[in-house]
Design an enzyme around this catalytic site. Structure first.
Site, mmCIF file in Angstrom:
data_model
loop_
_atom_site.group_PDB
_atom_site.id
_atom_site.type_symbol
_atom_site.label_atom_id
_atom_site.label_comp_id
_atom_site.label_asym_id
_atom_site.label_seq_id
_atom_site.Cartn_x
_atom_site.Cartn_y
_atom_site.Cartn_z
ATOM 1 C CG HIS A 192 43.695 30.683 40.496
ATOM 2 N ND1 HIS A 192 44.619 30.767 41.512
ATOM 3 C CD2 HIS A 192 43.174 31.932 40.364
ATOM 4 C CE1 HIS A 192 44.648 32.000 41.976
ATOM 5 N NE2 HIS A 192 43.789 32.732 41.304
ATOM 6 C CB CYS A 193 47.666 26.127 39.068
ATOM 7 S SG CYS A 193 46.870 25.442 40.538
ATOM 8 C CB ALA A 194 47.697 27.274 34.121
#
Length: 362
Positions: free
Chosen positions: A353-355
């Site tokens: 999700h961060c990426a």
């Protein structure tokens, strides 16, 4: 568009489970993000791109020239993938990319551009990341189509782009698409990000930029090893309106256990913008794991929703890996749940999700 806000023009932020036009990803090139394990990261990123490209377009920021060339060669021949010659410092586009908003009545895409200062000035080199959101917005038209040829002058109507004066990262935000925003004080209401802002001012900025009606400050939870000051996308996510997944520790002797339990209890006392008490579904984290003597922040809440699929990180602890996949299958029964190994990727202190950053369809 300076001087006005998205809500003035009918825009609002919608839930991640709504239909996407595309996903934005940044190609990895900063070896300092994964010391000693960087060699494993491009192949994981390629797998992530290939997986998402099966269901929607994937735009990839190539980064500096050598990285851009490697991204193009690695992804050559994959349908629905566009590699852009846009410089970056790191891969965490969730945090520095635009937060896309839509006007459903006019069927137009817009975007909020938060100020980015590398998670409260934790890292010295972030200028390329801080510029990336504007570059992305300049290249997209109001329907969400990429129209700008590389290095060509702007020759199309760009989407409405709204710069905020507030420092914020996309991973600090989670919405149900029905007026409720989840965030944490430690990631927004801090002296290293917004020292002269009151909590009321921050809430008002969220409301006018995202069209939310109620901000829930989900405080108390934290993951050892996390460098974001407790981004919500590692801790609590909406499964659907009124229902959230919440990280809880699978190990009672884990240093995270007390903090995550405190967060869980806080969620029990909250109601959303519609006045509903939240139904809370535990997502148990793996036991503590160290890489090169340092704790890594592993959480299955860092899954990503693309069209018809859920990409869920796997951390190499079979009992919790399998359990997380099963829970996500149960609650996203209309989607295919796709596990991808993140046991090295999380050494960069984030997961999928961060990426990623979703671009909704209009």
């Amino acid at each position: 568009m300076s001087g006005t806000s998205p809500t003035d023009h009918g825009y609002a932020w919608i839930a991640e489970w709504e239909k996407h036009e595309a996903t934005w990803i940044s190609w990895p090139h900063n070896e300092l993000t994964w010391p000693g394990r960087f060699h494993t990261i491009p192949s994981v990123t390629e797998e992530l791109v290939r997986t998402i490209s099966q269901v929607e377009t994937v735009h990839v920021l190539g980064g500096p020239t050598p990285s851009f060339d490697l991204a193009r060669s690695s992804l050559q021949g994959i349908s629905n993938v566009v590699v852009h010659n846009i410089p970056t410092n790191d891969v965490w586009i969730r945090d520095y990319g635009p937060t896309f908003v839509i006007d459903k009545k006019r069927k137009r895409l817009g975007a909020v551009r938060w100020r980015f200062n590398a998670w409260g000035n934790k890292y010295p080199h972030y200028q390329d990341d801080a510029r990336a959101a504007k570059t992305i917005c300049d290249g997209l038209d109001p329907k969400g189509h990429w129209c700008q040829a590389q290095d060509a002058p702007l020759q199309h109507e760009s989407l409405d782009s709204f710069p905020s004066t507030m420092v914020c990262e996309g991973g600090a935000l989670e919405t149900d698409g029905e007026g409720t925003l989840l965030t944490t004080s430690s990631a927004v209401y801090t002296g290293t990000r917004n020292p002269n802002w009151s909590r009321e001012q921050i809430e008002n900025e969220f409301k006018k930029m995202l069209g939310v009606r109620k901000v829930l400050w989900v405080d108390g939870g934290e993951l050892a090893g996390d460098d974001t000051d407790s981004h919500i996308d590692q801790l609590v996510r909406f499964a659907r309106p009124g229902v959230v997944f919440a990280a809880l520790s699978s190990s009672p002797d884990d240093s995270n256990a007390r903090h995550l339990q405190t967060q869980f209890e806080a969620l029990r006392r909250m109601t959303d913008a519609a006045g509903r008490s939240l139904e809370i579904i535990p997502l148990m984290t793996p036991p503590p794991r160290l890489i090169q003597g340092k704790r890594v922040p592993e959480s299955y809440c860092n899954y990503y929703l693309a069209n018809g699929i859920v990409v869920v990180p796997q951390f190499g602890h079979r009992p919790t890996d399998v359990a997380a996949v099963g829970i996500l299958k149960e609650h996203f029964s209309d989607r295919q749940v796709i596990p991808i190994d993140a046991s090295d990727f999380v050494w960069g202190l984030g997961a999928f999700h961060c990426a990623t950053q979703q671009q909704p369809a209009v």
